[in-house]
Structure formats: structure tokens, C-alpha cells
Enzyme design. Sequence first.
Site, PDB file in Angstrom:
ATOM      1  N   GLU A 305       0.791  -1.237   0.000  1.00 52.94           N
ATOM      2  CA  GLU A 305       0.000   0.000   0.000  1.00 52.94           C
ATOM      3  C   GLU A 305       0.823   1.288   0.000  1.00 52.94           C
ATOM      4  O   GLU A 305       0.598   2.174   0.816  1.00 52.94           O
ATOM      5  CB  GLU A 305      -0.922   0.023   1.236  1.00 52.94           C
TER       6      GLU A 305
HETATM    7  C1  TNX Z   1      -4.804  -3.774   4.414  1.00 49.43           C
HETATM    8  S1  TNX Z   1      -3.232  -6.225   4.350  1.00 49.43           S
HETATM    9  C2  TNX Z   1      -3.558  -3.583   4.963  1.00 49.43           C
HETATM   10  C3  TNX Z   1      -3.434  -3.136   6.366  1.00 49.43           C
HETATM   11  C4  TNX Z   1      -4.772  -2.865   6.983  1.00 49.43           C
HETATM   12  C5  TNX Z   1      -5.749  -3.933   6.557  1.00 49.43           C
HETATM   13  C6  TNX Z   1      -7.082  -3.816   7.207  1.00 49.43           C
HETATM   14  C7  TNX Z   1      -2.141  -5.239   4.116  1.00 49.43           C
HETATM   15  C8  TNX Z   1      -0.903  -5.763   3.614  1.00 49.43           C
HETATM   16  N1  TNX Z   1      -2.397  -3.944   4.353  1.00 49.43           N
HETATM   17  O1  TNX Z   1      -2.621  -1.991   6.422  1.00 49.43           O
HETATM   18  O2  TNX Z   1      -4.617  -2.880   8.354  1.00 49.43           O
HETATM   19  O3  TNX Z   1      -5.910  -3.870   5.159  1.00 49.43           O
HETATM   20  O4  TNX Z   1      -7.879  -4.904   6.903  1.00 49.43           O
END
Ligand code: TNX
Length: 490
Positions: A305
Amino acid sequence: MAIAVIPQPVSVEIQEDDPITIEKDWAIEIEPASPDLERIGRQLSDLLRPALAASLPVRPASGPIEGKVIRLELQPDLSDAREEGYELLIGSGGIQIAARTPAGVFYGMQTLRAMLPASVELRAARPHQLNVPPGRIADHPRYAWRGAMLDVARHFFGPDDVKRYIDLMTMYKLNRLHLHLSDDQGWRLEIPGWPNLTRHGATTAVGGGAGGYYTQDDYRGIVEYAQERFVTIVPEIDVPGHTNAAMSSYPELTCDGKAPPLFTGIEVGFSALCDNDATWRFVDDVVREISAMTPGPYFHIGGDEVKTLTPEQYAGFMERAQAIVRKHGTQPIGWDEIVHAQLDPATIVQYWRPDASIEPPAGTKLILSPANRVYLDMKYDAQTALGLNWAGMIDVRTAYDWDPARLPGSVQPDAILGVEAPLWSETLAAMHDIEYMAFPRLAAVAEVAWTPQPSRRWDDFRARLGRQAPRWSALGVNAFRTPEIDWAVR
Ligand code: TNX
């Protein structure tokens, strides 16, 4: 007396008549007398103590097994057991758990535990009969990686909470605990030479709570506790994104040299370390220090992300981060976005985005964490007060009823190391919240990871799951009593 073992073992032959009763004049025998078997023997003796009102002695075996004995035995050439497999024999001549490895003996003990009355879990002395049906169980796991992840960054969970989670995991034969140790909202592990990470970066949490962090001793204590239960700790320091707490602690990690304020919201994607000398000194120090405290061979570098870097900047960053992990002797793991970098052949990819079509290079190993199946922070249904729902609602059947080898996309079955259930903690502030989201779904994921696909049937699992309720009550686990399941009352 049908048994209700989760995960369902590979082979079960149980006689319904004439149970064997473990009594206070029994003994636990180990063969050979190794520290691992001695420790497992003591764990078993501790488990049985309240029910027996006695501590069974743990002693080296002498001669053939003869009545009133639970023997724990390493048999390096045990025929149908694999690496973590075991054979459990229960008869009038005694109980024997044989395995090729200590881990196998430990799992055999967990199966025996699951076959005993749920009241064995009560910790206050309350003597009662410990009956177990005679029979033979032969078992081994489908996957080597049977994991859970705890996000201790969005909210902090102290060492005792983590140890309790390890205890609950090991009842279901899970063997990897991935700790998400840093994120925008908090940095949770003491790092020598970078005191502000904890002095400042650990002082809050989502919603503005007090935060917290592990001292090096706390972390070592968690690692040791896990090791004693055959759980490998997988530390994650998420880079280059999810790093606001670090940048708030050390402005030199930012490109404009200004420390951002601490962050207590739940948006993602806004932070990224600057590609500069300070950042690489930081990453090197952090990876070196944590690797030195972590006996397991893995280091998770996040990589998810990142919305503020170009694809080239992102790839370049993850390539250099992978090389640092390799230099310090561990194996890198990254969230699935890392496939956009040139992957080191040792790097493991953790698949999480349900609609991502990732194509890792041939030979790359995968951990499967599809968010729409195993994200334990997703709500069960629209009534669930805790949790998020961006990947949908995940009831127990959804978490259970899928085959890791048949995920949509081009994942090769032999590339799959196993399955891991992440638990993100944006909405979870206390251990009872963790337990509510993890149970019963963590037990479902454990069976997905352990039991061969042809032996997994929802109806059968559903019945066995219902019988976990008294066990969880005895342990004080705040499990969600989902209406999908007919819960046993006793
Ligand atoms: C996605 S899963 C994210 C997290 C969040 C989560 C909440 C991932 C690699 N990144 O930063 O906490 O969704 O469900």
C-alpha cells in the site's frame, strides 16, 4: 464418544467402548531423555494437574511401555509420519505418542488434549475423570506454514497477550506467528541507537490511546515462549510505507527533513521513507538488531500500500531492502505488491489482495492470506460491531470452505508454503476483541492449513467446532457464538 479434534487428523481409528482413564498414579515417560521431550512432558503434566489433583512425574523410559504410562517417543524412522507428523496410540497398555521430531510429539500431545474432556482446560483444581477412547491416530500437516499475524502497531498488545495468543494457536497446531511491529500509528520494538522510535514513536495508537512497545527483553521472552511451543516468530517492519511513526521520530527519514505529527487515524498509503542515507542506515540497523534477536529464518519487510512513490521508486526501494535482509542472513517476505520489484530468489510473497493477479517468478514461494477468506479483522456479518468490511463479511463457512490449491489466478500448487490468517487491529483495542475476531475463525483456518482437502467437509467441521465451546469457556476465551454453529453447552 465420537471425538472432536480440530484440525481433523489424517487417519482416525477410534473404538467407542471402554475408555481409558488417566489417573494420578500414571507417569509420563520420555524416550530419549532430551530437553525438548522433557519440556513437552512437563507441559502435559501441567495440563493434567488440575483434573488429577496431582503432577504426573516426567521420567526417562525404561524398557517396553507397560500400563499407566503416557510415553513420548522420538522415532526418527517412523514409517507414515512426515516432518511434523505423529502417531498416537491409546490402549489398555498405556498411551504412546511417537514422532520423528519433537514438534510431532507436541502435536500428538495437542491431539490427546483435544480428545480429553473439555474440563481438562480448567485451571483451578477440580478433580474429575480423564477418560479417553482407545484407538490409533496417524497424522501430519498439509502445509509447513500454518500462520497467524497480529497487528500490534495499530493497537499495542503486551507480551502476556501475545503469549496467550500463542497458547490458543498451538491448540490448533499453528506454527508461525507474524508480528506486525510497526505502522503509521506506532513503532513497537526497542531498537538500540534509535531511542526515539520508542520514546516518541510508540506513544500512541489508533484513536489516540497510550500505545506501548516491547523492550528487547520482552521480545526475547516472546520468542522463547514461542520456541518452546514450536512457533516461529516472524518479525515485520513494514517499509517503505506504513512508516509515519518512524518518520515522526526521526525527521532525517523524510525528504523534506520535517517530522510529521504522530498519526492516530486509520487511512493508509500516505507515508513513505525517503530514499536517502539516513533511511538506509536505519533499515540496516533495524534489520540487523531484530535478526540478531530472532532465531527464525524470516524477516518480513512489508511493502504494501505505497501510494506516494512511482513504480520505479517502489521497486528500487524493495530491491535494496531485500538485499539488506539477505545480508543479515534471513529470508525476506513481502506483501504481494513486492512482485513489482525484482525478487530475490529467496523472497517469499504473501498474497493478500483477493483481486490481485500476481505472477511471481517460477520457484517463488507463497504464503496465502486472501483477505476475503482469512482476514480475521473482517466482520462476521452486518451485526458485528468490531472489525472492517472492505474485503467483505467473513462468516465461519467462508473462512473454512476453500481450497488453497485452487485460488483464482495462476498460483502453482507446489509454490504454496501454506496459509496465514492476519488480524489487523484498527478496531481492536483489547485481548477480548482479538479473541472475539479470532475465534472461531482461527480454528477454521488451522484446519484449512493442516488437513488434506478430501478430508475436509463443512458439516463435519461444523459439528466438531460446536464442541469447542466448553473448551473455550474453560479457558475464558471470548469466542463469537455465531448462529452458523450449534454450540455444545457443556
Ligand atoms: C490492508 S493487508 C492492509 C493493512 C490494513 C488492513 C485492514 C495489508 C498488507 N495492508 O494496512 O490494516 O488492510 O484490513
